[in-house]
Design an enzyme around this catalytic site. Structure first.
Site, PDB file in Angstrom:
ATOM      1  N   GLU A  10     106.595  21.553 -75.723  1.00  0.00           N
ATOM      2  CA  GLU A  10     105.379  20.808 -76.067  1.00  0.00           C
ATOM      3  C   GLU A  10     104.253  21.769 -76.452  1.00  0.00           C
ATOM      4  O   GLU A  10     103.431  21.469 -77.312  1.00  0.00           O
ATOM      5  CB  GLU A  10     104.907  19.972 -74.874  1.00  0.00           C
ATOM      6  CG  GLU A  10     105.828  18.828 -74.486  1.00  0.00           C
ATOM      7  CD  GLU A  10     105.444  18.200 -73.152  1.00  0.00           C
ATOM      8  OE1 GLU A  10     105.706  17.001 -72.968  1.00  0.00           O
ATOM      9  OE2 GLU A  10     104.902  18.904 -72.261  1.00  0.00           O
ATOM     10  N   ASP A 195     108.897   8.165 -76.843  1.00  0.00           N
ATOM     11  CA  ASP A 195     109.856   7.088 -76.559  1.00  0.00           C
ATOM     12  C   ASP A 195     109.137   5.783 -76.283  1.00  0.00           C
ATOM     13  O   ASP A 195     107.993   5.774 -75.830  1.00  0.00           O
ATOM     14  CB  ASP A 195     110.733   7.449 -75.359  1.00  0.00           C
ATOM     15  CG  ASP A 195     109.895   7.834 -74.155  1.00  0.00           C
ATOM     16  OD1 ASP A 195     109.528   9.010 -74.037  1.00  0.00           O
ATOM     17  OD2 ASP A 195     109.581   6.939 -73.354  1.00  0.00           O
TER      18      ASP A 195
HETATM   19  N1  ADE Z   1     107.423  11.744 -70.993  1.00  0.00           N
HETATM   20  C1  ADE Z   1     107.825  11.308 -72.200  1.00  0.00           C
HETATM   21  N2  ADE Z   1     108.240  10.036 -72.130  1.00  0.00           N
HETATM   22  C2  ADE Z   1     108.111   9.635 -70.846  1.00  0.00           C
HETATM   23  C3  ADE Z   1     108.370   8.439 -70.140  1.00  0.00           C
HETATM   24  N3  ADE Z   1     108.865   7.371 -70.741  1.00  0.00           N
HETATM   25  N4  ADE Z   1     108.103   8.417 -68.820  1.00  0.00           N
HETATM   26  C4  ADE Z   1     107.595   9.515 -68.201  1.00  0.00           C
HETATM   27  N5  ADE Z   1     107.343  10.653 -68.806  1.00  0.00           N
HETATM   28  C5  ADE Z   1     107.579  10.728 -70.128  1.00  0.00           C
END
Ligand code: ADE
Length: 240
Positions: A10, A195
């Site tokens: 990142e 996500d």
């Molecule tokens: N980092 C990236 N996506 C995530 C998620 N869905 N839950 C927790 N940390 C994350």
């Protein structure tokens, strides 16, 4: 200002874009510091570093709290930014690669303590600096950032996220906010979506697929965020 980040993948794009150079930590923590000058403002990127036992990036709240404490103690920043990747909800309009800034408060969604007083302590509700001007200027979405130490979520987590109005789900920001509040330093978060929590594809699969893209988007926005605040810090502080 200090930018606190959890994963090397990142952090690498922003470290490269601003030409930050690594400085020695002089600490037993695995934290890594990268420093650069932006306008009339010093920027330090503090990355949690590798867990010495497990050999992976030190993600999660413990490392985030230690890194935040250490970067404030050593560099005395006027502003702390928790930056990284996160999950969003398509039902709330999130798309992969979107970059959010924090609004209102930071909450935990996995600290359930059903005892009067401790229930609120568990949730946290640490303040975010006001990001309205930043979001308007950069065209970013704003939302409540909700934190836990799990990539997935249980039904209880889901209930707490809904109760607290969480928009962006990740694993560090509330811990960074907790330490920043203790130290009296204004703080907000910048989070790029890897996500969609309410998508049928497993979160881990989406995360792995989209980490590089989201980290590049994050770096683009961080460069502009640093530019925005380099001016206002020089003029006496962010719009906290
Ligand atoms: N980092 C990236 N996506 C995530 C998620 N869905 N839950 C927790 N940390 C994350």
């Amino acid at each position: 200002m200090a930018v606190v980040m959890a994963m090397e993948a990142e952090a690498r794009p922003i470290v490269e874009r601003i030409g930050a150079r690594e400085v020695e930590g002089a600490t037993p923590l695995p934290v890594r510091f990268f420093v650069a000058r932006a306008g009339d403002c010093d920027v330090v990127i503090a990355v949690n570093g590798r867990d010495p036992r497990h050999g992976v990036d030190s993600i999660g709240t413990e490392a985030a709290a230690l890194t935040t404490w250490e970067v404030i103690r050593r560099f005395a920043p006027e502003l702390v930014i928790s930056a990284g990747t996160a999950g969003g909800w398509q039902a709330k309009g999130a798309c992969i690669g979107d970059v959010y800034v924090s609004s209102d408060v930071f909450v935990h969604h996995d600290r359930r303590i059903a005892i009067a007083g401790f229930d609120a302590y568990g949730v946290g509700r640490y303040p975010s600096a006001d990001t309205t001007g930043l979001a308007e200027s950069l065209g970013l979405k704003r939302g409540v950032v909700t934190t836990s130490n799990s990539l997935d979520e249980s039904d209880d987590d889901r209930r707490m996220i809904a109760a607290n109005g969480g928009d962006v789900k990740e694993m560090e920001a509330a811990a960074v906010a907790y330490v920043a509040e203790l130290a009296g330093v204004p703080m907000f978060a910048v989070k790029a979506i890897t996500d969609l929590v309410d998508h049928h594809t497993a979160t881990a699969e989406q995360f792995t697929e989209n980490l590089a893209l989201a980290s590049e988007r994050l770096a683009e926005v961080l460069v502009r965020t640093i530019g925005f605040f380099a001016v206002s810090v020089g003029n006496g502080g962010p719009d906290a």
